[in-house]
Design a protein around this motif. Structure first.
Motif, PDB file in Angstrom:
ATOM      1  N   LEU A  67      18.363  28.182  24.800  1.00  0.00           N
ATOM      2  CA  LEU A  67      18.391  29.560  25.290  1.00  0.00           C
ATOM      3  C   LEU A  67      17.578  30.475  24.377  1.00  0.00           C
ATOM      4  O   LEU A  67      16.730  31.254  24.841  1.00  0.00           O
ATOM      5  CB  LEU A  67      19.834  30.051  25.380  1.00  0.00           C
ATOM      6  N   LYS A  68      17.805  30.380  23.078  1.00  0.00           N
ATOM      7  CA  LYS A  68      17.183  31.285  22.121  1.00  0.00           C
ATOM      8  C   LYS A  68      15.699  31.010  21.895  1.00  0.00           C
ATOM      9  O   LYS A  68      14.884  31.943  21.868  1.00  0.00           O
ATOM     10  CB  LYS A  68      17.904  31.199  20.770  1.00  0.00           C
ATOM     11  N   TYR A  69      15.353  29.745  21.727  1.00  0.00           N
ATOM     12  CA  TYR A  69      14.021  29.428  21.257  1.00  0.00           C
ATOM     13  C   TYR A  69      13.109  28.766  22.290  1.00  0.00           C
ATOM     14  O   TYR A  69      11.904  28.676  22.085  1.00  0.00           O
ATOM     15  CB  TYR A  69      14.108  28.527  20.019  1.00  0.00           C
ATOM     16  N   LYS A  70      13.683  28.313  23.399  1.00  0.00           N
ATOM     17  CA  LYS A  70      12.869  27.689  24.438  1.00  0.00           C
ATOM     18  C   LYS A  70      12.891  28.465  25.752  1.00  0.00           C
ATOM     19  O   LYS A  70      12.372  27.991  26.759  1.00  0.00           O
ATOM     20  CB  LYS A  70      13.334  26.243  24.667  1.00  0.00           C
ATOM     21  N   GLY A  71      13.510  29.629  25.728  1.00  0.00           N
ATOM     22  CA  GLY A  71      13.478  30.489  26.898  1.00  0.00           C
ATOM     23  C   GLY A  71      14.208  29.970  28.119  1.00  0.00           C
ATOM     24  O   GLY A  71      13.879  30.350  29.243  1.00  0.00           O
ATOM     25  N   LYS A  72      15.224  29.123  27.934  1.00  0.00           N
ATOM     26  CA  LYS A  72      15.996  28.615  29.066  1.00  0.00           C
ATOM     27  C   LYS A  72      17.032  29.668  29.461  1.00  0.00           C
ATOM     28  O   LYS A  72      18.236  29.542  29.207  1.00  0.00           O
ATOM     29  CB  LYS A  72      16.667  27.290  28.695  1.00  0.00           C
TER      30      LYS A  72
END
Length: 231
Positions: A67-72
């Protein structure tokens, strides 16, 4: 930028199917069933901070990272669906015992630099999903459980990632001065004498949340509590 990222994620999911980190079911990085059955947070935290899951559980840790670093961003909705129930449960007691009515929902902000790099604030996404769930639950004639208020608490200071600092005292020092009330003239009026729910993704020592709470209380907030996805 956020809209383009959403389109990009949708296209990538079509080309490269997504599977649950826990049960491997197609359709979501972490399905609601697996999330709901994930181990609860057991490590001790301040009484006003309510973490939901155990961060040491690999699927939880991986999902928050995605969620935070891969934009999921779709994970914000999945997390919010479980978080919402916990918020309602706690509010039911607080409304009666401590007159915790009509609270403001405020995300822990990112610095301008980090927001530019990431393109979004994961805590803000979760807040927006909580509001959507609340609006679906209640009709227009019934008051919502909370009011989302963004850009009141800001982060003018760029700090080291708390997760990279092992020493507790250093984490506390790192958080000092990290937050401020927006210079917008309405900001202090909006939070004065109000109850506030802070939302963040992970709590470790609670230094970040404690500093945010201190700033809000200094600006006149009545009572501040916090919910995080994991601890």
């Amino acid at each position: 930028m956020g809209f383009l990222n959403t389109i990009k994620e949708t296209i990538l999911n079509l080309i490269f199917p997504v599977y649950c980190l826990s049960c491997n079911k197609n359709g979501e990085n972490l399905c609601l069933e697996c999330l709901a059955s994930s181990p609860s947070a057991e490590r001790e935290s301040a009484k006003w901070i309510f973490p939901i899951f155990d961060y040491r559980h690999p699927p939880i840790k991986k999902a928050i990272w995605l969620l935070k670093y891969k934009g999921k961003k779709s994970l914000a909705k999945v997390f919010a669906e479980v978080l919402y129930g916990h918020v309602l449960e706690e509010l039911a007691d607080l409304k009666i015992m401590e007159n915790f009515n009509e609270p403001l929902l405020i995300p822990i902000p990112l610095s301008r630099k980090r927001l530019r790099e990431r393109g979004f604030n994961q805590a803000e996404l979760i807040c927006k999903e909580l509001v959507k769930l609340d609006n679906l639950r209640y009709s227009v004639d019934v008051k919502s459980n909370f009011i989302f208020l963004n850009n009141v608490l800001v982060k003018p200071k760029e700090t080291e990632h708390q997760a990279r600092i092992e020493n507790r005292s250093e984490r506390l020092k790192n958080a000092i001065g990290a937050f401020a009330i927006s210079p917008n003239t309405k900001s202090e009026k909006e939070i004065k004498s109000r109850n506030i729910i802070l939302i963040d993704d992970v709590t470790t020592t609670g230094a970040t949340l404690s500093e945010a709470k201190k700033i809000l209380k200094q600006a006149g907030a009545r009572k501040v509590i916090a919910f995080t996805l994991a601890h």
